[in-house]
Design an enzyme around this catalytic site. Structure first.
Site: not given
Length: 235
Positions: A70, A186, A66, A63
């Site tokens: 990067t 969930q 940035d 996930k």
């Protein structure tokens, strides 16, 4: 694509030793494994390389998000490791940078839309003005425009997302629970059968398999459910 290629077992365990034990117990029943933060920070990258070398496929669930440079640098390094899938948050600039960095590598980049542990009230609390479904569909469109390999979303949105992405891009779905299973943390969930019917291309299943007394049998039961959805005439 076979059911074995569509089922991704999430190795959401704290140690490499536990992950190795699960993979050993499952054997050839499963081809594809997901490795996330928890295992990566416990030496999981080397383990991921070992899985690839043994002929398994690895979905690295990082996930990423940035600044563009990067993200691109990270994707370039991951692409050289032989991973099959990598996640980053579905923000347009980050996705465009990642796609350029992964060019020619065969790495499938997936945009994370809205976590399956979140619902509309969670988005409001986080400051979003959109409901979960609308945000997922918007991010799916942005992922397609950026040239991503697919997205990660709840199976509740799979049918609508499939209309946006077309037949070829990946719709990877966590939050999969066999009928009657504990939902855990969930909120937007679906059974394996229903998720495949809804248009998901890959299902990520962790706890129902890795915490089962017999992980191989648990995986086999989920594969059977997926097969029923893919080939209903064989029921």
């Amino acid at each position: 694509m076979t059911a074995r290629e569509k089922l991704i077992v999430g190795l959401d365990v704290p140690t490499v030793q536990q992950a190795e034990d699960i993979v050993s117990k499952i054997g050839d029943e499963v081809l594809f494994y997901k490795i996330g933060y928890q295992l990566v920070f416990a030496g999981g990258l080397e383990f991921a390389r070992d899985l690839v070398q043994s002929g398994k496929k690895v979905f690295l669930d990082m996930k990423l998000l940035d600044i563009d440079n990067t993200v691109a640098s990270g994707v370039e390094n991951i692409a050289r490791m032989g991973m099959s899938m990598l996640t980053l948050h579905a923000y347009p600039k980050a996705m465009r940078a990642a796609v350029k960095a992964a060019e020619g590598s065969g790495l499938c980049l997936l945009g994370v839309t809205v976590l399956t542990s979140m619902d509309d009230s969670d988005l409001v609390e986080a400051g979003y003005a959109s409901d979960a479904r609308s945000l997922v569909l918007r991010r799916a469109e942005q992922a397609r425009e950026a040239g991503m390999g697919g997205i990660v979303c709840s199976a509740e949105e799979s049918t609508a997302v499939r209309e946006i992405l077309g037949p070829d891009l990946a719709v990877v779905t966590p939050g999969i629970r066999p009928a009657g299973a504990d939902l855990g943390d969930q909120k937007r969930v679906m059974t394996p059968y229903d998720a495949i019917k809804a248009g998901s291309s890959h299902l990520v299943v962790a706890r129902p398999i890795v915490r089962a007394e017999d992980p191989k049998a648990a995986a086999r039961a989920i594969l059977d459910d997926m097969l029923r959805a893919s080939f209903p005439a064989n029921q």
